[in-house]
Design a protein around this motif. Structure first.
Motif, PDB file in Angstrom:
ATOM      1  N   ALA A 517      84.805  37.757 -75.156  1.00  0.00           N
ATOM      2  CA  ALA A 517      83.532  37.873 -74.807  1.00  0.00           C
ATOM      3  C   ALA A 517      83.579  38.435 -73.206  1.00  0.00           C
ATOM      4  N   TYR A 518      84.126  37.739 -72.741  1.00  0.00           N
ATOM      5  CA  TYR A 518      83.975  38.121 -71.130  1.00  0.00           C
ATOM      6  C   TYR A 518      84.793  39.694 -70.978  1.00  0.00           C
ATOM      7  N   PHE A 519      85.660  40.024 -71.618  1.00  0.00           N
ATOM      8  CA  PHE A 519      86.312  41.406 -71.620  1.00  0.00           C
ATOM      9  C   PHE A 519      85.051  42.563 -72.194  1.00  0.00           C
ATOM     10  N   SER A 520      84.428  41.993 -72.997  1.00  0.00           N
ATOM     11  CA  SER A 520      83.033  43.003 -73.619  1.00  0.00           C
ATOM     12  C   SER A 520      82.090  43.057 -72.286  1.00  0.00           C
ATOM     13  N   VAL A 521      82.167  41.784 -71.421  1.00  0.00           N
ATOM     14  CA  VAL A 521      80.939  41.881 -70.308  1.00  0.00           C
ATOM     15  C   VAL A 521      81.721  42.830 -69.279  1.00  0.00           C
ATOM     16  N   SER A 554      86.331  33.526 -65.127  1.00  0.00           N
ATOM     17  CA  SER A 554      86.617  34.583 -66.246  1.00  0.00           C
ATOM     18  C   SER A 554      86.585  36.003 -66.088  1.00  0.00           C
ATOM     19  N   LEU A 555      85.523  36.471 -65.275  1.00  0.00           N
ATOM     20  CA  LEU A 555      85.530  37.935 -65.077  1.00  0.00           C
ATOM     21  C   LEU A 555      86.334  38.271 -63.989  1.00  0.00           C
ATOM     22  N   ALA A 556      86.917  37.284 -63.190  1.00  0.00           N
ATOM     23  CA  ALA A 556      88.022  37.579 -62.135  1.00  0.00           C
ATOM     24  C   ALA A 556      89.359  37.636 -63.022  1.00  0.00           C
ATOM     25  N   LEU A 559      89.283  41.147 -64.851  1.00  0.00           N
ATOM     26  CA  LEU A 559      89.620  42.202 -64.148  1.00  0.00           C
ATOM     27  C   LEU A 559      90.741  42.499 -63.644  1.00  0.00           C
ATOM     28  N   ALA A 560      91.218  41.262 -63.348  1.00  0.00           N
ATOM     29  CA  ALA A 560      92.781  41.278 -62.796  1.00  0.00           C
ATOM     30  C   ALA A 560      94.053  41.563 -63.856  1.00  0.00           C
ATOM     31  N   ALA A 561      93.276  41.310 -65.236  1.00  0.00           N
ATOM     32  CA  ALA A 561      94.176  41.787 -66.290  1.00  0.00           C
ATOM     33  C   ALA A 561      94.174  43.169 -66.437  1.00  0.00           C
ATOM     34  N   THR A 562      93.277  44.023 -66.046  1.00  0.00           N
ATOM     35  CA  THR A 562      93.303  45.385 -66.041  1.00  0.00           C
ATOM     36  C   THR A 562      94.168  46.073 -64.909  1.00  0.00           C
TER      37      THR A 562
END
Length: 733
Positions: A517-521, A554-556, A559-562
């Motif tokens: 879900a957060y990856f979609s965001v 979660s967004l942090a 983003l860090a995973a990218t």
């Protein structure tokens, strides 16, 4: 991402603040917009969301219905069937009575039904049945004994009035469709009492109808009796005047008769004599004409020819003349036979002449007599005619008197006939009859288990539906995440499902629904600016506990995973939470830096498990708004942007605080967090208005804690299926 592209053409991101112009349906009165679901699907979704409440209400009402049914006292109903005809079968020739068939039957029957339910009839039944001392009646309805000697007159009247009210409450009047029948029913705890009351009610209604008929005709009879006496005297006076006038004028009436209009046509003695004399004159004239014709024929000789005696003599003479002619051919004139025949012929001639003379004289005598009779009849007729003309002139006044007599007689006869008919109507057959008498019921009419169960279920379903409708109307929270754009003109960047575990644990599992879900965001955020995801982003919400801090963490992580360098700043100086989620100390942080401490490196912690850095809130300051409004915050963000690719700021909620608007002006944009099924639309709208007034650039919103209540909108099922798809191992690979 699809939601975002739908609004790309309507978003203007020029300048420091974003001006959004998203077209959406207008808000409803309660601050909500149309759900976008079909009506039936919306109803089904509402039922599913409140199914426990609905089942509880239905079950409760059902149990109450069963309890009331089993505890209720059995009641028995008895019915009497009456026939009510518009008119009583009384024969009458008066036109006004015949016209009653044209009365509006609907009005008539409504009147009868009202009379059946009248208080006067109830009082009559109480008196007729002596119900105030009827033990069964008093015991059935728990009324004090009205025959108690210690009771006052007012108490007895109160008992009687209460009995009448009970009768009206237990009474049921049911007309039978398309007929003249009506059912009168009573329901009491006693079957015998129900039958008794139904029959007593019908009997008293019938008797009351008869009494009303007699009462209605009494006044009419009294009036007609006085009027008839007056008219009788007037008729006698007019008749005496007529007879006296006729006697004074010598007018003798031998017969009289009435025509179709009721006028009297009289025949006088002079008129009758004139008719007889006229007939005699006509007969005399006929005889005179006949005698005149006889005289004329005698003078012409035709009468003699036509006379029978003369005819026979002439025939005899002709025979002798023929015989004489025959003898003359043979014998001479002096032949005795010839001489004898000549002598006989001469005798016949003398006889014929004598007969002709005698016949002529008789006709003259008859003619003279006929002429005299005709003259006498004519003279008599002239005399009678003269007398009749005199009487005719005198009969003008008599005709006036006769018309007065006729008029008085017609009025008198009409009223007399009406008087007779009223008497007949008063004693005639009643127009109400009892068709079926009431009988004691064998089975109770109430309570009826199946009916009560059905009614309980219907009432429970209706009450549950009303409560659900009321709750739905009162609930202005976000049910359908798509409503974010419709209600608040804000792009929907994602919907986050509700989870039982801590977000800090779920976000580390890249196969979890939270991570997806957060990856979609994050993917949607990458389309917002020309350089991809915003470099500085603040997350806030209307009120606490809406998933703002969890979403920041979660967004942090995503983003860090990218491969991006990310730092998360806890700017909620009043109630920091990121340190609690990550189980980290909160010794120094943002509050210290804003207070003038430049040891920034000591305030930043690296989180290897999550892949991003964290700057905690630090000690809670007494003046958080003043610190966030200082230039040190802008300096901090610029410094962090030089070190990191993305700076995420977890701000305090907007409700009642000025922290978030102060931070929003210093970041590239704001991501607004909304809790599904909880936060009211008015609160969200007020919070967004504060951000827009502060000049904040709103990138969009994410809806958190989406659960089974949102199943009907395609989210509960989507996360239950879409995010778990492919996680299981195939059985046959």
């Amino acid at each position: 991402m699809n939601q975002l592209t739908n609004y790309a053409g309507d978003t203007n991101y020029s300048g420091d603040a974003a001006s959004t112009h998203f077209a959406g349906p207008p808000l409803t009165e309660n601050g909500s917009a149309d759900s976008g679901l079909p009506a039936l699907e919306y109803i089904w979704t509402a039922i599913l969301n409140h199914r426990n409440l609905a089942l509880g209400v239905v079950a409760g009402v059902f149990l109450l219905g069963l309890l009331a049914t089993f505890l209720a006292t059995p009641h028995y109903t008895s019915t009497t069937r009456l026939e009510i005809l518009p008119d009583a079968p009384v024969a009458t020739s008066v036109e006004g009575q015949r016209d009653k068939a044209l009365i509006n039957e609907l009005s008539f029957y409504n009147t009868q039904y009202s009379l059946l339910r009248s208080e006067a009839l109830a009082d009559r039944v109480v008196r007729a049945g002596n119900l105030t001392v009827d033990k069964d009646f008093l015991r059935a309805f728990e009324i004090d004994d009205g025959a108690n000697a210690s009771m006052t007159s007012a108490q007895r009247q109160g008992t009687s009035r209460k009995a009448s009210e009970i009768l009206l409450e237990q009474l049921s009047v049911s007309p039978v469709r398309n007929s003249s029948l009506v059912d009168v029913s009573f329901t009491t705890p006693s079957p015998a009492l129900s039958a008794k009351l139904a029959n007593l009610w019908a009997q008293q209604f019938l008797q009351a109808s008869i009494d009303r008929r007699f009462a209605a005709t009494t006044d009419a009879r009294q009036y007609l009796e006085g009027r008839l006496e007056t008219l009788r005297q007037n008729l006698e006076t007019s008749e005496r005047a007529l007879i006296s006038y006729a006697m004074n004028k010598g007018i003798v009436t031998i017969s009289s008769q009435r025509d179709a209009n009721g006028r009297t046509q009289s025949e006088t003695l002079v008129g009758a004599d004139i008719a007889e004399v006229a007939k005699a004159l006509a007969k005399a004239r006929e005889l005179r004409i006949s005698a005149e014709a006889e005289v004329a024929s005698t003078l012409s000789g035709s009468a003699a020819v036509l006379a029978p005696t003369i005819g026979r003599l002439r025939e005899r003479r002709a025979e002798m003349e023929a015989e004489l002619t025959k003898l003359r051919t043979t014998f001479a004139e002096d032949y005795p036979a010839v001489a004898s025949l000549r002598s006989q012929i001469q005798n016949l001639d003398r006889s014929i002449a004598s007969e002709v003379s005698r016949s002529t004289q008789g006709n003259r005598d008859a003619y003279n007599a006929a002429v005299k009779r005709e003259r006498d009849m004519q003279a008599e007729l002239d005399r009678l005619t003269a007398k009749y003309n005199v009487q005719q002139r005198e009969s003008i006044e008599m005709a006036i008197l006769q018309r007065e007599v006729d008029s008085n007689r017609q009025i008198y006869d009409g009223l007399l006939q009406r008087y007779k008919e009223i008497g007949v109507a008063g004693v005639g057959t009643n127009n109400i009859a009892v068709v079926d008498s009431a009988k004691a019921a064998e089975r109770p009419s109430s309570p009826r288990l199946l009916l009560n169960v059905a009614l309980s279920l219907i009432a429970g379903i209706g009450l549950a539906a009303g409560l659900i409708f009321l709750l739905e109307k009162m609930d202005s929270s976000v049910r359908d995440p798509q409503d974010v754009a419709k209600r608040f003109n804000l792009p929907l960047l994602g919907a986050i499902p509700e989870t039982d575990q801590a977000v800090s644990k779920d976000i580390l599992d890249k196969k979890s629904t939270i991570y997806e879900a957060y990856f979609s965001v994050m993917t949607n955020l990458s389309f917002l600016t020309e350089h991809g995801a915003p470099r500085s982003l603040m997350l806030t919400s209307s009120r606490p506990q809406e998933g703002k801090s969890s979403s920041s963490l979660s967004l942090a992580s995503v983003l860090a995973a990218t491969g991006k360098s990310v730092i998360l700043v806890d700017a909620d100086l009043r109630n920091p939470s990121l340190n609690r989620y990550l189980e980290m100390p909160n010794k120094s942080g943002l509050s210290h830096y804003l207070s003038g401490d430049d040891k920034l490196d000591d305030m930043i912690s690296t989180l290897p498990n999550f892949g991003f850095s964290l700057m905690t809130a630090g000690k809670t300051p007494p003046n958080a708004a003043e610190l966030l409004g200082s230039d040190r915050l802008s300096l901090l963000i610029e410094t962090l942007l030089r070190r990191y690719d993305h700076v995420l700021i977890d701000s305090a909620p907007l409700l009642g605080l000025a922290d978030a608007p102060l931070i929003a002006r210093r970041v590239e944009g704001v991501l607004f967090t909304i809790e599904a099924n909880s936060t009211k639309s008015r609160i969200i709208a007020n919070s967004l208005m504060r951000l827009r007034m502060a000049g904040a650039r709103l990138f969009g919103a994410i809806v958190t804690k989406v659960n089974t209540k949102n199943h009907g909108y395609g989210y509960g099922y989507g996360y239950g299926y879409g995010f778990s798809y492919g996680q299981g191992e195939p059985k046959n690979s």
